[in-house]
Scaffold this motif. Structure first.
Motif, PDB file in Angstrom:
ATOM      1  N   LEU A  88      21.631  17.475  22.629  1.00 36.92           N
ATOM      2  CA  LEU A  88      21.867  17.860  21.222  1.00 36.92           C
ATOM      3  C   LEU A  88      20.591  18.387  20.574  1.00 36.92           C
ATOM      4  O   LEU A  88      20.620  19.367  19.829  1.00 36.92           O
ATOM      5  CB  LEU A  88      22.392  16.667  20.422  1.00 36.92           C
ATOM      6  N   HIS A  89      19.459  17.729  20.841  1.00 36.30           N
ATOM      7  CA  HIS A  89      18.230  18.145  20.164  1.00 36.30           C
ATOM      8  C   HIS A  89      17.697  19.461  20.722  1.00 36.30           C
ATOM      9  O   HIS A  89      17.227  20.313  19.969  1.00 36.30           O
ATOM     10  CB  HIS A  89      17.177  17.046  20.230  1.00 36.30           C
ATOM     11  N   TRP A  90      17.787  19.663  22.037  1.00 42.12           N
ATOM     12  CA  TRP A  90      17.372  20.973  22.573  1.00 42.12           C
ATOM     13  C   TRP A  90      18.368  22.042  22.128  1.00 42.12           C
ATOM     14  O   TRP A  90      18.001  23.198  21.913  1.00 42.12           O
ATOM     15  CB  TRP A  90      17.241  20.926  24.097  1.00 42.12           C
ATOM     16  N   GLU A 115      11.851  11.764  22.674  1.00 39.02           N
ATOM     17  CA  GLU A 115      12.170  10.336  22.529  1.00 39.02           C
ATOM     18  C   GLU A 115      13.524  10.000  23.150  1.00 39.02           C
ATOM     19  O   GLU A 115      13.678   8.963  23.800  1.00 39.02           O
ATOM     20  CB  GLU A 115      12.108   9.938  21.050  1.00 39.02           C
ATOM     21  N   GLU A 116      14.519  10.868  22.981  1.00 32.40           N
ATOM     22  CA  GLU A 116      15.831  10.614  23.608  1.00 32.40           C
ATOM     23  C   GLU A 116      15.684  10.562  25.132  1.00 32.40           C
ATOM     24  O   GLU A 116      16.365   9.773  25.799  1.00 32.40           O
ATOM     25  CB  GLU A 116      16.856  11.688  23.257  1.00 32.40           C
ATOM     26  N   SER A 117      14.790  11.400  25.655  1.00 30.80           N
ATOM     27  CA  SER A 117      14.577  11.422  27.108  1.00 30.80           C
ATOM     28  C   SER A 117      14.003  10.079  27.559  1.00 30.80           C
ATOM     29  O   SER A 117      14.427   9.516  28.574  1.00 30.80           O
ATOM     30  CB  SER A 117      13.615  12.557  27.477  1.00 30.80           C
ATOM     31  N   LEU A 165      26.139  10.794  12.960  1.00 28.93           N
ATOM     32  CA  LEU A 165      26.227  10.124  14.264  1.00 28.93           C
ATOM     33  C   LEU A 165      24.990   9.274  14.556  1.00 28.93           C
ATOM     34  O   LEU A 165      25.100   8.116  14.966  1.00 28.93           O
ATOM     35  CB  LEU A 165      26.439  11.154  15.376  1.00 28.93           C
ATOM     36  N   GLU A 166      23.805   9.838  14.359  1.00 25.73           N
ATOM     37  CA  GLU A 166      22.606   9.051  14.659  1.00 25.73           C
ATOM     38  C   GLU A 166      22.401   7.945  13.620  1.00 25.73           C
ATOM     39  O   GLU A 166      21.887   6.874  13.949  1.00 25.73           O
ATOM     40  CB  GLU A 166      21.372   9.952  14.763  1.00 25.73           C
ATOM     41  N   ALA A 167      22.825   8.178  12.384  1.00 27.41           N
ATOM     42  CA  ALA A 167      22.733   7.118  11.367  1.00 27.41           C
ATOM     43  C   ALA A 167      23.625   5.937  11.750  1.00 27.41           C
ATOM     44  O   ALA A 167      23.287   4.774  11.519  1.00 27.41           O
ATOM     45  CB  ALA A 167      23.122   7.663   9.999  1.00 27.41           C
ATOM     46  N   GLU A 198      12.692   4.258  16.902  1.00 31.24           N
ATOM     47  CA  GLU A 198      12.498   5.710  16.944  1.00 31.24           C
ATOM     48  C   GLU A 198      13.674   6.476  16.351  1.00 31.24           C
ATOM     49  O   GLU A 198      13.503   7.584  15.843  1.00 31.24           O
ATOM     50  CB  GLU A 198      12.215   6.154  18.388  1.00 31.24           C
ATOM     51  N   GLU A 199      14.870   5.889  16.389  1.00 28.33           N
ATOM     52  CA  GLU A 199      16.040   6.611  15.860  1.00 28.33           C
ATOM     53  C   GLU A 199      15.940   6.842  14.346  1.00 28.33           C
ATOM     54  O   GLU A 199      16.517   7.800  13.830  1.00 28.33           O
ATOM     55  CB  GLU A 199      17.335   5.866  16.186  1.00 28.33           C
ATOM     56  N   VAL A 200      15.219   5.974  13.648  1.00 33.67           N
ATOM     57  CA  VAL A 200      15.056   6.172  12.199  1.00 33.67           C
ATOM     58  C   VAL A 200      14.478   7.565  11.911  1.00 33.67           C
ATOM     59  O   VAL A 200      14.899   8.244  10.980  1.00 33.67           O
ATOM     60  CB  VAL A 200      14.145   5.084  11.591  1.00 33.67           C
ATOM     61  N   HIS A 201      13.526   7.981  12.772  1.00 33.67           N
ATOM     62  CA  HIS A 201      12.904   9.295  12.545  1.00 33.67           C
ATOM     63  C   HIS A 201      13.890  10.436  12.754  1.00 33.67           C
ATOM     64  O   HIS A 201      13.809  11.458  12.084  1.00 33.67           O
ATOM     65  CB  HIS A 201      11.697   9.486  13.464  1.00 33.67           C
ATOM     66  N   HIS A 202      14.807  10.256  13.715  1.00 33.37           N
ATOM     67  CA  HIS A 202      15.746  11.357  13.986  1.00 33.37           C
ATOM     68  C   HIS A 202      16.670  11.565  12.788  1.00 33.37           C
ATOM     69  O   HIS A 202      16.970  12.699  12.416  1.00 33.37           O
ATOM     70  CB  HIS A 202      16.568  11.080  15.245  1.00 33.37           C
ATOM     71  N   VAL A 203      17.107  10.470  12.190  1.00 37.25           N
ATOM     72  CA  VAL A 203      17.934  10.581  10.988  1.00 37.25           C
ATOM     73  C   VAL A 203      17.107  11.221   9.864  1.00 37.25           C
ATOM     74  O   VAL A 203      17.594  12.100   9.134  1.00 37.25           O
ATOM     75  CB  VAL A 203      18.468   9.195  10.563  1.00 37.25           C
TER      76      VAL A 203
HETATM   77 FE   FE2 Z   1      18.234  10.002  18.249  1.00 36.85          FE
END
Ligand code: FE2
Ligand code: FE2
Length: 267
Positions: A88-90, A115-117, A165-167, A198-203
């Protein structure tokens, strides 16, 4: 770089390439030698390994987290989510590269993909420590649906993927950590705590760039968010919410609470 990751099928190979490309991007940025972003033609669907078998969510066996097999299934499900997140991120980088965005937009999604990797690899390590592996169990089909539904609209992509979704991951991860803590599974607790932090940053990246796009169009972010989520995410949001972590990520309650109910006036 993004398309190379998207077209690599094997999970460990995909994440190794993803981490290598992220490191190269960061090194170039630190050397003040920002690569040209260019444009790309990402595949409609990313390449994936032959296994796991992908099933309709209704056909995926229900997990009982109280048992060792239930916990294994949970780790496998998280591995599947993380691999999807890498793509999704790429994909957000490649799919919308024709739009003019500040270079910080790419910094953020390269970082998130990296980070997902790491998260996928952590889950694979946990599975392998339990004599299993990614692909040993069936997984949800349809994870790519949010990407397909929003392939033409960056603002919709940001609303649905990181901000919905990530939230949701922020809401459910503390409960998962508890399950593994009670089972004394220190490796899984440590891995999930890394993921949670780390997921906090993606949101937050999602919220930041969503607000950026609204500001550029002089649009009010809250009604824009509500309209896009109602249009492209096909279910009401489910409480309970992790209000604290959502706030930390730039998601105030008046963004998500109104979406727990169907619209008063369905358009
Ligand atoms: Fe994420
Ligand atoms: Fe993740």
């Amino acid at each position: 770089m993004a398309v190379e990751v998207l077209t690599t099928a094997d999970g460990r190979a995909k994440t190794a390439l993803s981490r290598r490309h992220a490191a190269a991007w960061r090194a170039a940025r630190e050397a003040d030698d920002t690569p040209e972003v260019g444009t790309a033609a990402p595949p409609d669907r990313p390449a994936r390994p032959d296994r796991p078998e992908l099933l309709d969510p209704r056909d995926v066996p229900r997990r009982r987290p109280g048992s060792a097999t239930g916990r294994l299934a949970l780790l496998h499900a998280v591995a599947h989510i993380e691999l999807n997140a890498v793509d999704l991120h790429w994909d957000v980088i490649a799919r919308f590269a024709h739009l003019p965005m500040p270079v910080g937009f790419y910094d953020d999604w390269v970082q998130a993909a990296d980070e997902e990797s790491k998260h996928f690899n952590l889950m694979c390590d946990c599975l392998e420590a339990r004599d299993s592996h990614y692909g040993a169990l069936p997984a949800h089909a349809g994870m790519w649906r949010a990407a397909e539904d929003t392939a033409h609209d960056l603002q919709a992509r940001l609303a649905v993927v990181p901000m919905v979704l990530e939230a949701r991951g922020l809401d459910v991860t503390p409960g998962m950590i508890d399950i593994f803590r009670k089972a004394g599974a220190d490796d899984a607790v440590a891995a999930l705590e890394t993921i949670y932090a780390e997921e906090v940053h993606h949101v937050a990246y999602g919220s930041k760039w969503f607000h950026f796009l609204c500001g550029r169009e002089n649009a009010d972010p809250k009604p824009a968010f509500h309209a896009l989520v109602r249009r492209y995410f096909h279910a009401p949001l489910k409480p309970p919410f992790n209000a604290e972590k959502r706030a930390e990520a730039g998601l105030p309650p008046d963004f998500y609470w109104p979406l727990t109910e169907p619209p008063a006036d369905p358009a």
